[in-house]
Design a protein around this motif. Structure first.
Motif, short mmCIF file in Angstrom:
data_model
loop_
_atom_site.label_atom_id
_atom_site.label_comp_id
_atom_site.label_asym_id
_atom_site.label_seq_id
_atom_site.Cartn_x
_atom_site.Cartn_y
_atom_site.Cartn_z
N GLY A 214 26.35 46.09 43.57
CA GLY A 214 26.20 44.82 42.85
C GLY A 214 27.51 44.04 42.88
O GLY A 214 27.55 42.87 43.24
N HIS A 215 28.60 44.71 42.52
CA HIS A 215 29.92 44.05 42.56
C HIS A 215 30.27 43.66 44.00
O HIS A 215 30.82 42.59 44.25
CB HIS A 215 31.01 44.97 42.02
N ALA A 216 29.97 44.54 44.94
CA ALA A 216 30.38 44.33 46.34
C ALA A 216 29.71 43.11 46.96
O ALA A 216 30.28 42.47 47.84
CB ALA A 216 30.07 45.58 47.17
N ALA B 143 37.80 46.26 41.57
CA ALA B 143 38.67 46.83 40.54
C ALA B 143 38.04 46.62 39.17
O ALA B 143 37.90 45.48 38.71
CB ALA B 143 40.05 46.18 40.60
N SER B 144 37.65 47.73 38.57
CA SER B 144 37.01 47.64 37.25
C SER B 144 37.58 48.73 36.35
O SER B 144 38.62 49.31 36.65
CB SER B 144 35.50 47.77 37.39
N GLY B 145 36.87 49.02 35.26
CA GLY B 145 37.35 50.06 34.35
C GLY B 145 37.18 51.45 34.94
O GLY B 145 37.90 52.38 34.59
N LEU C 193 30.80 36.41 36.11
CA LEU C 193 30.17 37.33 37.07
C LEU C 193 31.11 38.45 37.49
O LEU C 193 30.75 39.31 38.29
CB LEU C 193 29.68 36.57 38.31
N CYS C 194 32.36 38.43 36.98
CA CYS C 194 33.31 39.51 37.31
C CYS C 194 32.93 40.80 36.60
O CYS C 194 32.93 41.87 37.19
CB CYS C 194 34.73 39.12 36.89
N GLY C 195 32.63 40.69 35.33
CA GLY C 195 32.27 41.87 34.56
C GLY C 195 30.84 42.29 34.86
O GLY C 195 30.18 41.74 35.76
N ASP C 196 30.35 43.26 34.11
CA ASP C 196 29.01 43.77 34.37
C ASP C 196 27.94 42.81 33.84
O ASP C 196 28.05 42.30 32.74
CB ASP C 196 28.85 45.14 33.71
N ASN C 197 26.93 42.58 34.67
CA ASN C 197 25.85 41.68 34.28
C ASN C 197 24.62 41.98 35.14
O ASN C 197 24.71 42.73 36.12
CB ASN C 197 26.30 40.23 34.43
N PRO D 42 38.19 45.89 25.23
CA PRO D 42 38.85 46.33 26.46
C PRO D 42 40.21 45.66 26.64
O PRO D 42 40.42 44.53 26.22
CB PRO D 42 37.87 45.90 27.56
N GLY D 43 41.13 46.39 27.26
CA GLY D 43 42.53 46.00 27.24
C GLY D 43 42.95 44.88 28.17
O GLY D 43 43.98 44.23 27.94
N GLY D 44 42.18 44.63 29.22
CA GLY D 44 42.58 43.63 30.21
C GLY D 44 42.90 42.27 29.60
O GLY D 44 44.03 41.76 29.74
N GLY E 216 35.67 43.78 36.83
CA GLY E 216 36.27 43.16 35.65
C GLY E 216 37.71 42.72 35.84
O GLY E 216 38.13 41.67 35.33
N VAL E 217 38.51 43.51 36.59
CA VAL E 217 39.92 43.19 36.77
C VAL E 217 40.11 41.89 37.57
O VAL E 217 41.13 41.21 37.45
CB VAL E 217 40.65 44.37 37.46
N ALA E 218 39.10 41.52 38.35
CA ALA E 218 39.17 40.27 39.14
C ALA E 218 39.20 39.05 38.23
O ALA E 218 39.41 37.93 38.69
CB ALA E 218 38.01 40.19 40.12
N ALA E 219 39.00 39.26 36.93
CA ALA E 219 39.10 38.15 35.98
C ALA E 219 40.55 37.82 35.66
O ALA E 219 40.84 36.78 35.07
CB ALA E 219 38.35 38.51 34.69
N ASN E 220 41.47 38.70 36.05
CA ASN E 220 42.88 38.53 35.69
C ASN E 220 43.54 37.39 36.49
O ASN E 220 43.61 37.45 37.72
CB ASN E 220 43.62 39.85 35.94
N GLY E 221 44.04 36.39 35.78
CA GLY E 221 44.60 35.20 36.42
C GLY E 221 45.72 35.50 37.42
O GLY E 221 45.63 35.11 38.59
O1 KG4 Z 1 33.45 45.60 35.89
P1 KG4 Z 1 33.67 45.83 34.42
O2 KG4 Z 1 33.15 44.81 33.45
O3 KG4 Z 1 33.06 47.20 33.98
C1 KG4 Z 1 33.16 48.35 34.73
O4 KG4 Z 1 32.28 48.58 35.58
O5 KG4 Z 1 34.18 49.06 34.50
O6 KG4 Z 1 35.24 46.01 34.20
C2 KG4 Z 1 35.79 46.25 32.92
C3 KG4 Z 1 37.28 46.52 33.10
C4 KG4 Z 1 37.97 46.96 31.81
O7 KG4 Z 1 38.80 48.05 32.09
C5 KG4 Z 1 38.79 45.73 31.43
O8 KG4 Z 1 39.97 46.03 30.70
C6 KG4 Z 1 39.11 45.13 32.77
O9 KG4 Z 1 37.93 45.32 33.54
N1 KG4 Z 1 39.42 43.70 32.63
C7 KG4 Z 1 40.62 43.16 32.95
C8 KG4 Z 1 40.53 41.79 32.58
N2 KG4 Z 1 39.28 41.54 32.08
C9 KG4 Z 1 38.61 42.72 32.13
N3 KG4 Z 1 41.72 43.70 33.47
C10 KG4 Z 1 42.79 42.88 33.63
N4 KG4 Z 1 42.80 41.58 33.30
C11 KG4 Z 1 41.70 40.98 32.76
N5 KG4 Z 1 41.71 39.69 32.43
#
Ligand code: KG4
Ligand code: ZN
Length: 346
Positions: free
Chosen positions: A118-120, A138-140, A306-310, A181-183, A277-282
């Motif tokens: 899905g992410h890919a 790159a996700s959690g 659409l970066c995070g899970d949906n 979540p910490g991101g 989710g990490v792809a949301a990081n500016g």
């Molecule tokens: O893809 P996702 O929603 O769920 C998983 O499949 O893991 O990713 C969530 C992860 C969490 O570890 C969160 O801290 C990280 O993505 N994340 C970020 C940011 N927003 C979410 N990491 C860095 N910068 C962000 N802005």
């Protein structure tokens, strides 16, 4: 083509309806996401039992809402997709069983989608990116550099030997007393911090396989934090900025090496794609855009929602598979572990 997608592998319950546009990209007709973050926040991470129960409580309502918002009924669907893993097995079972039941009742094809697929494939939903492309996922739970050669045709070029990048953000946040979540909070703190105050390591930098290692960086940060404790607001901001700067350097270096490997083993990539989710990081996005530009490529990173899970990314992966005649039967298993490379097209 209209596909319903259900997502329940972690702490988001989600349902969406996606259709195919004539240019090959997708249209999101609805995308309902119920985040359980509040229920897990007190524990600093996702509690599997709480997650599974919460999915059960909302999945029916959410699915109904996704169909209603899209203005369609079950009988209008071409297929019903659910993320069948990898993830927390209790949650995966909720989404997959719901999809199987709907598929059986409505006599529609079932699509048991790999969550990572899905992410890919999200960049094809949003931008109709042609194969092959280099994906940084790159996700959690995952950190991978993947050559996406086709639907179900993935070559993993590199991965993390310990923590995922998102996991490292989550652990650093916990260590510094920031919410889960910490991101997002680490990124926010980093904005007003000094990225050069703490000299943190850049693990794996310069290695010729595009792998990652994050746990040493996290430990180095903990040691620096202990040295200056009790932490002031400025300390926290500087620690976040220093951590994020190290991650950016590592991500750029590892992705550059993966691009080289891609060119040698696969050919010319059509784009550099970031997902998860990490792809949301500016700062990470901006650094990747620069790297892509230097390599004569475009960076395609999904819009933030659409970066995070949906559910839309699951519906889309289902639609891509359905288009190729790749439906699953009702015996499709829920899988806690399911490497992307094993999500074959055949
Ligand atoms: O893809 P996702 O929603 O769920 C998983 O499949 O893991 O990713 C969530 C992860 C969490 O570890 C969160 O801290 C990280 O993505 N994340 C970020 C940011 N927003 C979410 N990491 C860095 N910068 C962000 N802005
Ligand atoms: Zn995910």
């Amino acid at each position: 083509m209209l596909v319903l997608g259900l997502e329940t592998t972690c702490d988001e319950t989600a349902a969406a309806v996606v259709s195919l546009r004539s240019d090959g990209s997708g249209v999101i007709l609805s995308n309902e996401v119920f985040s359980q973050i509040a229920q897990h926040a007190a524990y600093g991470g996702v509690v599997p039992e709480i997650a599974a129960r919460a999915h059960v409580e909302v999945i029916d309502r959410l699915t109904g809402r996704a169909l209603a918002t899209a203005g369609i009924g079950l009988s209008d669907l071409s297929g019903i997709a659910a993320a069948a893993g990898p993830g927390l097995i209790g949650g995966v079972l909720v989404g997959l069983t719901t999809a199987k039941t709907l598929a059986l009742v409505a006599r529609k094809p079932l699509l048991a989608v790999n969550h990572l697929e899905g992410h890919a494939l999200t960049a094809r939903l949003t931008d109709a990116v042609p194969f092959p492309y280099l994906l940084l996922l790159a996700s959690g739970g995952h950190t991978q550099l993947v050559a996406v050669r086709g639907v179900g045709d993935y070559l993993r070029l590199g991965t993390t030997v310990d923590d995922a990048i998102g996991e490292a953000f989550d652990k650093v946040a916990k260590l510094l007393g920031l919410p889960y979540p910490g991101g997002p909070p680490v990124e926010r703190e980093a904005e007003r911090g000094d990225p050069e105050r703490f000299g943190l390591p850049r693990p794996m930098l310069g290695r010729d396989r595009p792998d990652f290692s994050l746990s040493g960086l996290k430990t180095a940060l903990r040691i620096e934090a202990e040295k200056v404790a009790p932490l002031t607001g400025t300390d926290v901001a500087d620690l976040c900025a220093s951590f994020q700067a190290a991650v950016v350097d590592v991500v750029v270096d590892r992705t550059r090496v993966a691009l080289k490997l891609f060119r040698r083993e696969v050919g010319h990539p059509s784009a550099l794609v970031a997902a998860g989710g990490v792809a949301a990081n500016g700062p990470i996005r901006r650094a990747l855009a620069r790297l892509a530009g230097e390599a004569g490529l475009k960076l395609v990173a999904p819009p933030l929602d659409l970066c995070g899970d949906n559910g839309a990314i699951i519906a889309w992966a289902g639609l891509e598979r359905l288009r190729l005649g790749l439906a699953d039967d009702l015996t499709a298993p829920a899988r806690a572990r399911w490497p992307l490379e094993a999500a074959t097209a055949a």
